[in-house]
Each structure stands twice: as structure tokens, then as C-alpha cells.
Design an enzyme around this catalytic site. Structure first.
Site, short mmCIF file in Angstrom:
data_model
loop_
_atom_site.label_atom_id
_atom_site.label_comp_id
_atom_site.label_asym_id
_atom_site.label_seq_id
_atom_site.Cartn_x
_atom_site.Cartn_y
_atom_site.Cartn_z
N ASP A 15 15.40 -79.87 9.69
CA ASP A 15 15.14 -81.18 10.27
C ASP A 15 14.67 -80.96 11.70
O ASP A 15 15.03 -79.97 12.34
CB ASP A 15 16.41 -82.06 10.25
CG ASP A 15 16.08 -83.54 10.36
OD1 ASP A 15 16.07 -84.23 9.32
OD2 ASP A 15 15.83 -84.01 11.49
N CYS B 92 9.90 -93.59 0.97
CA CYS B 92 10.50 -94.89 1.27
C CYS B 92 9.49 -95.80 1.97
O CYS B 92 9.86 -96.77 2.62
CB CYS B 92 11.76 -94.73 2.12
SG CYS B 92 11.46 -94.00 3.74
#
Length: 396
Positions: free
Chosen positions: A249, A340
């Protein structure tokens, strides 16, 4: 009570029970209404059709509370709606025993602009519309009564509020912060919830079943979790017996939270976990140069296309990241890939992933569709036209 008169022909969407009335559909407002006030919605010939929350600053000029024009919108109304929503979740067998549950999902529960997630005995609410903001006290009271939760934290800091002419609001609205923090047990894994500064309301509940599926696939595999955030997929992989789990990340604080979550689970093999702070796109290219490969790869990136206007640019990013993923996949390995983005529909997402597979010189077989239409009660982002889309692909 003020009356909102629709233009000719614009009442058709209400007949189909669409809960939004756009500015362009409004002929005029008769009477005075402040932001969030309830107004009566009338057809051009004066027939009462519904009651909704007025929002003079938004292009969505009114959001329908009820399609029964005789129903009164008051504290009792919200108590009924909230109790119904909570009861609906309690009746779902797949949510039995889950400590993290989406209790209210905006329009899906007849409560536009209201999101409420439960984490154990803590509720986190997000109010994104003028109407929801106006009825804050009634909504919080109804939630406490329906759930018996000890505390409620408000995370009304979404950018959507600015479109409604509302300021951002955060803080405790009922009870106080627990001394030992907020956490949940999800399918055997303990997770801390950053309700104050984490994404959305602190956690992505809509990925619960997909994290569980990953755990079932992970035994003995080398796992790469991209855009790992706070490590939900990573910990399920470790619980499922993965040989190794590399989590990437770009956010240092997110990785710190992920490692803290791992520490909450002393039974998991922490020595099999590796954490890397890096740009995922760049990291995958470096892995390709190094000749690294993995048995199971998770791609769960942030929103690349907030609206259809961004779809073209986002499609390139989705294709790029999926092509990189396929190129790092061992023969017989699995790619779990998600979107998303509201501007990328499921059909387009399938096309992007298939194209990425071909361009990566591998064939991809779609084994199972993880999420299609927003029909799950804990899916995220319905008010913004977004929902989770996912594919599980296997390399030949």
C-alpha cells in the site's frame, strides 16, 4: 408545508419509485422551505405524490422520504424506518454472529443520505444529505433504541455534503470513546476499526464474503495483496494457511494499522507476512523485472472513476493494473480483482479484465462472479451510484 411542483412529464420517475428529484424536474416551489425541510411533492395538475427532503443547494433538489403523501415525517417515522432496517439485517442468516454489519444503506432502506455501520457495540453514522442532517437527533435516537449500542460516532465528512451546502461534521453524538478502541471479529480474524480517520466509516464491510473466499483459496499459496489498506485480505490469507503474504500500500499509516491488526491475532503466522510501502503500479513492474510470481493476487484499488466522465481514463488504469497482475500470476494461479468505481459498470469491467488477460499473453477463465448488482445489504456507496464489482480469474 411547502409544495414542490414538478414539470410536465417529470412525475414518471416517481411513479417508478425513483427517490430523487433533480433541479431540472422542478417547475416551482410554493411556500418557504429551508435545507432539509420536508415538502409535499405534486404533479403539474396538483396531485400529491410523495414527501421528501428539500435541498436548495444540490442538483438533487429533493430526496423522497415516503411515497405515501399522507404519511407524516416525524420522529416516529424515523423510528419505524430504522427499526425495520435493523430487523431486516437480524433476519439474514449470513449476518448471524457478525460483529461488523451495515445496518442502514440509504435509499435501499428508505432513508436517503443515511449510512449506519455497526462495529460491536459501536455505531458509526454518516449523514450526506440535507434531510438526513436535519433529522440527526431523531436518527441517532432511533438507532440507539433499535440496537442497544453503547455509543454512536458521526463520520459526516464526505465530500458529498458540500454539494448539499453542508459543512463536515465528526465526533461522538452518543456515548464516549471506549478506552480499548473499537474492533470486530470477522470470520475468525480480529480487526481494529479506525472509525475517526479511516476510509468511509472505518472499514470496508462489503468485502467480507470475498475475504472469506480468499481464505478458502489461500492454503499453501504465495499471496500478493495490492492496495491492502488495513490488511483484511492479508489476515484472512494467513488464517487460510498461505505460505507467504506480501501486502503493498502507498499509505504508511494504513500499513501500520494492518500490522497492528496482525498483532491482535497472535495465532496467525506473522513470520509469513511481509509489508511494503510503495506505489502499487511501480512495485508490480519491478516484480516483473525481477522475475517474481505469485499463486494468488488481490487487486482492490481505490476509486479510479468517481463518475462516467472519468471512465475512459479509469479504464486505462484498470487495464494496466490487471495486465500487470496477470503477468505476475503463476500457471493455475488466481487473480481476485475489484472495482468500486461508479463510472465503470460490471460489463465494462469484465471487458477490461478480459482485454488485460489477452494483452498479458495469458488466457483467463472467469470462474466466479463475486459481486454484480448492488443487491447485498452491506454493499457500499449506493447513494453515489457505486457498488462493488469483482471477478475471480484463473490462469491456464
Amino acid at each position: 408545508m411547502a409544495e414542490l411542483i414538478l414539470k410536465s412529464g417529470k412525475e414518471r420517475s416517481l411513479f417508478r419509485r425513483h427517490p430523487w428529484i433533480f433541479e431540472s424536474s422542478v417547475e416551482r416551489l410554493e411556500g418557504r422551505a429551508r435545507p432539509g425541510d420536508t415538502v409535499i411533492i405534486l404533479t403539474p395538475d396538483g396531485r400529491e405524490m410523495a414527501r421528501g427532503a428539500y435541498s436548495p443547494s444540490s442538483q438533487i433538489r429533493c430526496r423522497v422520504w415516503t411515497f405515501d403523501p399522507a404519511e407524516t415525517v416525524d420522529d416516529a417515522f424515523f423510528k419505524r424506518r430504522v427499526a425495520t432496517a435493523v430487523g431486516r439485517r437480524k433476519a439474514l442468516p449470513e449476518l448471524a454472529g457478525q460483529e461488523g454489519v451495515r445496518l442502514i444503506h440509504a435509499e435501499s432502506d428508505g432513508l436517503p443520505g443515511v449510512i449506519a455501520d455497526q462495529y460491536g457495540d459501536t455505531l458509526v453514522v454518516q449523514l450526506t444529505s440535507a434531510g438526513a442532517d436535519k433529522w440527526r437527533k431523531a436518527l441517532v435516537g432511533a438507532l440507539v433504541q433499535a440496537t442497544g449500542c453503547a455509543r454512536v460516532y458521526e463520520r459526516s465528512d464526505s465530500e458529498v455534503r458540500t454539494l448539499e451546502g453542508l459543512e463536515k461534521v465528526t465526533g461522538w453524538v452518543h456515548g464516549e470513546a471506549p478506552a480499548d478502541g473499537v474492533g470486530i471479529l470477522e470470520n475468525g480474524v480480529r480487526l481494529g476499526i479506525d472509525y475517526a480517520t479511516g476510509h468511509k466509516t472505518g472499514f470496508y464491510l462489503d468485502q467480507r464474503e470475498n475475504r472469506q473466499l480468499l481464505g478458502k483459496l489461500a492454503a499453501g499459496k504465495s499471496v500478493l495483496n495490492c492496495f491492502c489498506y488495513t490488511g483484511g485480505f492479508s489476515l484472512q490469507a494467513l488464517k487460510g494457511g498461505a505460505a507467504s503474504v506480501l501486502s503493498i500500500d502507498s499509505s504508511g499509516p494504513a500499513l501500520a494499522r494492518a500490522q497492528a491488526n496482525l498483532a491482535l491475532n497472535p495465532g496467525l503466522p506473522a513470520e509469513r507476512a511481509e509489508w511494503q510501502e510503495a506505489d502499487v503500479f511501480q512495485a508490480l513492474r519491478e516484480f516483473r523485472k525481477e522475475g517474481r510470481s505469485f499463486d494468488l493476487i488481490v487487486l482492490d484499488p481505490p476509486k479510479f472513476a468517481p463518475s462516467a466522465a472519468h471512465a475512459r481514463r479509469a479504464a486505462r488504469a484498470y487495464k494496466d493494473i490487471n495486465m500487470l497482475g496477470f503477468r505476475l500470476l503463476n500457471p493455475g494461479g488466481f487473480l481476485m480483482t475489484y472495482s468500486c468505481s461508479g463510472g465503470i459498470g460490471l460489463e465494462l469491467f469484465q471487458q477490461i479484465v478480459a482485454g488485460a488477460a489477452l494483452d498479458a499473453a495469458r488466457s483467463a477463465r472467469i470462474v466466479r462472479r463475486l459481486a454484480g448488482a448492488p443487491d447485498h445489504p452491506v454493499a457500499l456507496d449506493f447513494p453515489e451510484g457505486e457498488y462493488l464489482k469483482g471477478l475471480l480469474c484463473q490462469a491456464d
